[in-house]
Design a protein around this motif. Sequence first.
Motif, PDB file in Angstrom:
ATOM      1  N   ALA A  86      19.522  27.717  28.421  1.00  0.00           N
ATOM      2  CA  ALA A  86      20.857  27.767  27.818  1.00  0.00           C
ATOM      3  C   ALA A  86      21.096  29.101  27.115  1.00  0.00           C
ATOM      4  CB  ALA A  86      21.033  26.609  26.845  1.00  0.00           C
ATOM      5  N   LYS A  87      20.085  29.595  26.418  1.00  0.00           N
ATOM      6  CA  LYS A  87      20.237  30.871  25.725  1.00  0.00           C
ATOM      7  C   LYS A  87      20.371  32.013  26.731  1.00  0.00           C
ATOM      8  CE  LYS A  87      18.386  33.597  21.980  1.00  0.00           C
ATOM      9  NZ  LYS A  87      17.397  33.687  20.918  1.00  0.00           N
ATOM     10  N   GLU A  88      19.548  31.993  27.755  1.00  0.00           N
ATOM     11  CA  GLU A  88      19.578  33.029  28.781  1.00  0.00           C
ATOM     12  C   GLU A  88      20.941  33.086  29.480  1.00  0.00           C
ATOM     13  OE1 GLU A  88      16.325  34.057  31.972  1.00  0.00           O
ATOM     14  OE2 GLU A  88      17.563  32.398  32.710  1.00  0.00           O
ATOM     15  N   ARG A  89      21.548  31.938  29.699  1.00  0.00           N
ATOM     16  CA  ARG A  89      22.823  31.854  30.412  1.00  0.00           C
ATOM     17  C   ARG A  89      24.039  31.799  29.472  1.00  0.00           C
ATOM     18  NH1 ARG A  89      21.483  30.292  35.810  1.00  0.00           N
ATOM     19  NH2 ARG A  89      19.434  31.197  36.050  1.00  0.00           N
ATOM     20  N   ARG A  90      23.773  31.912  28.180  1.00  0.00           N
ATOM     21  CA  ARG A  90      24.826  31.853  27.161  1.00  0.00           C
ATOM     22  C   ARG A  90      25.610  30.542  27.246  1.00  0.00           C
ATOM     23  NH1 ARG A  90      25.738  37.928  28.224  1.00  0.00           N
ATOM     24  NH2 ARG A  90      24.589  38.798  26.468  1.00  0.00           N
ATOM     25  N   LEU A  91      24.858  29.447  27.308  1.00  0.00           N
ATOM     26  CA  LEU A  91      25.447  28.102  27.413  1.00  0.00           C
ATOM     27  C   LEU A  91      25.031  27.202  26.249  1.00  0.00           C
ATOM     28  CD1 LEU A  91      24.731  27.569  31.226  1.00  0.00           C
ATOM     29  CD2 LEU A  91      26.963  27.994  30.169  1.00  0.00           C
ATOM     30  N   GLU A  92      24.644  27.801  25.124  1.00  0.00           N
ATOM     31  CA  GLU A  92      24.127  27.007  23.999  1.00  0.00           C
ATOM     32  C   GLU A  92      25.090  25.920  23.533  1.00  0.00           C
ATOM     33  OE1 GLU A  92      22.207  31.133  23.054  1.00  0.00           O
ATOM     34  OE2 GLU A  92      24.117  30.470  23.845  1.00  0.00           O
ATOM     35  N   GLY A  93      26.379  26.124  23.624  1.00  0.00           N
ATOM     36  CA  GLY A  93      27.336  25.147  23.127  1.00  0.00           C
ATOM     37  C   GLY A  93      27.702  24.056  24.125  1.00  0.00           C
ATOM     38  N   ALA A  94      27.217  24.179  25.348  1.00  0.00           N
ATOM     39  CA  ALA A  94      27.572  23.208  26.391  1.00  0.00           C
ATOM     40  C   ALA A  94      26.910  21.857  26.119  1.00  0.00           C
ATOM     41  CB  ALA A  94      27.134  23.723  27.754  1.00  0.00           C
ATOM     42  N   PRO A  95      27.600  20.753  26.469  1.00  0.00           N
ATOM     43  CA  PRO A  95      26.934  19.453  26.358  1.00  0.00           C
ATOM     44  C   PRO A  95      25.768  19.405  27.342  1.00  0.00           C
ATOM     45  CG  PRO A  95      29.106  19.219  27.375  1.00  0.00           C
ATOM     46  CD  PRO A  95      28.954  20.661  26.979  1.00  0.00           C
ATOM     47  N   MET A  96      24.644  18.878  26.876  1.00  0.00           N
ATOM     48  CA  MET A  96      23.434  18.853  27.699  1.00  0.00           C
ATOM     49  C   MET A  96      22.780  17.490  27.630  1.00  0.00           C
ATOM     50  SD  MET A  96      21.661  22.400  26.615  1.00  0.00           S
ATOM     51  CE  MET A  96      22.632  23.868  26.361  1.00  0.00           C
ATOM     52  N   ARG A  97      22.009  17.182  28.678  1.00  0.00           N
ATOM     53  CA  ARG A  97      21.197  15.962  28.662  1.00  0.00           C
ATOM     54  C   ARG A  97      20.000  16.161  29.583  1.00  0.00           C
ATOM     55  NH1 ARG A  97      25.277  13.110  32.441  1.00  0.00           N
ATOM     56  NH2 ARG A  97      23.996  12.834  34.286  1.00  0.00           N
ATOM     57  N   PHE A  98      19.069  15.227  29.459  1.00  0.00           N
ATOM     58  CA  PHE A  98      17.857  15.231  30.261  1.00  0.00           C
ATOM     59  C   PHE A  98      17.824  13.976  31.118  1.00  0.00           C
ATOM     60  CE2 PHE A  98      16.997  17.724  26.511  1.00  0.00           C
ATOM     61  CZ  PHE A  98      16.360  18.848  27.012  1.00  0.00           C
ATOM     62  N   ASP A  99      17.720  14.165  32.421  1.00  0.00           N
ATOM     63  CA  ASP A  99      17.584  13.054  33.354  1.00  0.00           C
ATOM     64  C   ASP A  99      16.206  13.132  34.005  1.00  0.00           C
ATOM     65  OD1 ASP A  99      20.282  12.672  32.771  1.00  0.00           O
ATOM     66  OD2 ASP A  99      20.960  12.866  34.838  1.00  0.00           O
ATOM     67  N   VAL A 100      15.713  11.971  34.394  1.00  0.00           N
ATOM     68  CA  VAL A 100      14.457  11.905  35.143  1.00  0.00           C
ATOM     69  C   VAL A 100      14.756  11.196  36.453  1.00  0.00           C
ATOM     70  CG1 VAL A 100      12.118  10.964  35.207  1.00  0.00           C
ATOM     71  CG2 VAL A 100      13.028  11.884  33.059  1.00  0.00           C
ATOM     72  N   VAL A 101      14.246  11.755  37.541  1.00  0.00           N
ATOM     73  CA  VAL A 101      14.403  11.142  38.853  1.00  0.00           C
ATOM     74  C   VAL A 101      13.024  10.665  39.299  1.00  0.00           C
ATOM     75  CG1 VAL A 101      15.190  11.418  41.228  1.00  0.00           C
ATOM     76  CG2 VAL A 101      16.306  12.707  39.382  1.00  0.00           C
ATOM     77  N   ALA A 102      12.917   9.375  39.565  1.00  0.00           N
ATOM     78  CA  ALA A 102      11.664   8.772  40.006  1.00  0.00           C
ATOM     79  C   ALA A 102      11.757   8.482  41.504  1.00  0.00           C
ATOM     80  CB  ALA A 102      11.406   7.481  39.231  1.00  0.00           C
ATOM     81  N   VAL A 103      10.843   9.060  42.250  1.00  0.00           N
ATOM     82  CA  VAL A 103      10.799   8.852  43.693  1.00  0.00           C
ATOM     83  C   VAL A 103       9.495   8.126  44.019  1.00  0.00           C
ATOM     84  CG1 VAL A 103      10.815   9.953  45.969  1.00  0.00           C
ATOM     85  CG2 VAL A 103      12.094  10.991  44.066  1.00  0.00           C
ATOM     86  N   ARG A 104       9.627   7.000  44.710  1.00  0.00           N
ATOM     87  CA  ARG A 104       8.445   6.238  45.150  1.00  0.00           C
ATOM     88  C   ARG A 104       8.398   6.244  46.660  1.00  0.00           C
ATOM     89  NH1 ARG A 104       5.762   1.871  41.891  1.00  0.00           N
ATOM     90  NH2 ARG A 104       6.546   2.272  39.815  1.00  0.00           N
ATOM     91  N   TRP A 105       7.227   6.622  47.177  1.00  0.00           N
ATOM     92  CA  TRP A 105       7.026   6.672  48.614  1.00  0.00           C
ATOM     93  C   TRP A 105       5.895   5.708  48.966  1.00  0.00           C
ATOM     94  CZ3 TRP A 105       9.658  11.571  49.499  1.00  0.00           C
ATOM     95  CH2 TRP A 105      10.206  11.649  50.783  1.00  0.00           C
ATOM     96  N   ASP A 106       6.040   4.459  48.538  1.00  0.00           N
ATOM     97  CA  ASP A 106       4.948   3.502  48.741  1.00  0.00           C
ATOM     98  C   ASP A 106       5.307   2.377  49.712  1.00  0.00           C
ATOM     99  OD1 ASP A 106       6.753   2.290  47.072  1.00  0.00           O
ATOM    100  OD2 ASP A 106       5.322   1.745  45.528  1.00  0.00           O
ATOM    101  N   GLY A 107       6.357   2.561  50.460  1.00  0.00           N
ATOM    102  CA  GLY A 107       6.759   1.582  51.464  1.00  0.00           C
ATOM    103  C   GLY A 107       7.221   2.292  52.710  1.00  0.00           C
ATOM    104  N   PRO A 108       7.909   1.583  53.573  1.00  0.00           N
ATOM    105  CA  PRO A 108       8.371   2.211  54.809  1.00  0.00           C
ATOM    106  C   PRO A 108       9.399   3.316  54.581  1.00  0.00           C
ATOM    107  CG  PRO A 108       9.213  -0.036  54.622  1.00  0.00           C
ATOM    108  CD  PRO A 108       8.253   0.177  53.490  1.00  0.00           C
ATOM    109  N   SER A 109      10.136   3.217  53.499  1.00  0.00           N
ATOM    110  CA  SER A 109      11.090   4.278  53.168  1.00  0.00           C
ATOM    111  C   SER A 109      11.057   4.505  51.662  1.00  0.00           C
ATOM    112  CB  SER A 109      12.499   3.913  53.640  1.00  0.00           C
ATOM    113  OG  SER A 109      12.920   2.733  53.015  1.00  0.00           O
TER     114      SER A 109
END
Length: 126
Positions: A86-109
């Motif tokens: 954010a600092k590098e791109r000068r976006l400190e004031g932008a709304p931000m959040r953290f998402d996590v994407v969980a991928v499971r490859w334990d079945g046919p798909s």
Amino acid sequence: MSARRTRRLGQAGEDLAVEVLRRRGYRILERNYRCPLGEIDCVALHGRTLVFLEVKTRAGQAYGAPHEAVDRRKRRKLTRLAQYFAKERRLEGAPMRFDVVAVRWDGPSPTVEVFENAFEAVEDGW
């Protein structure tokens, strides 16, 4: 699992995650953003919100659910990386959040689960 196979699985998981995110309206800004502090798997815009994404991929259940791997230490690191971005791109004031994407490859798909706003910025890193 060999290190090479683990890397291939992780890359395939990230590719699939990005595909799912795009279908959900995320605009991908960066993949594998690197800076002196480390790497963020993906940075995107979702609406007007800047989203920092951690993608975790598992081939089985031996190590638990993928999203459980984002522990306090990882959240602290991601917070610092987001701050740097954010600092590098000068976006400190932008709304931000953290998402996590969980991928499971334990079945046919594979299955992909997106945890929006998975955690708050870690106070001692933000």
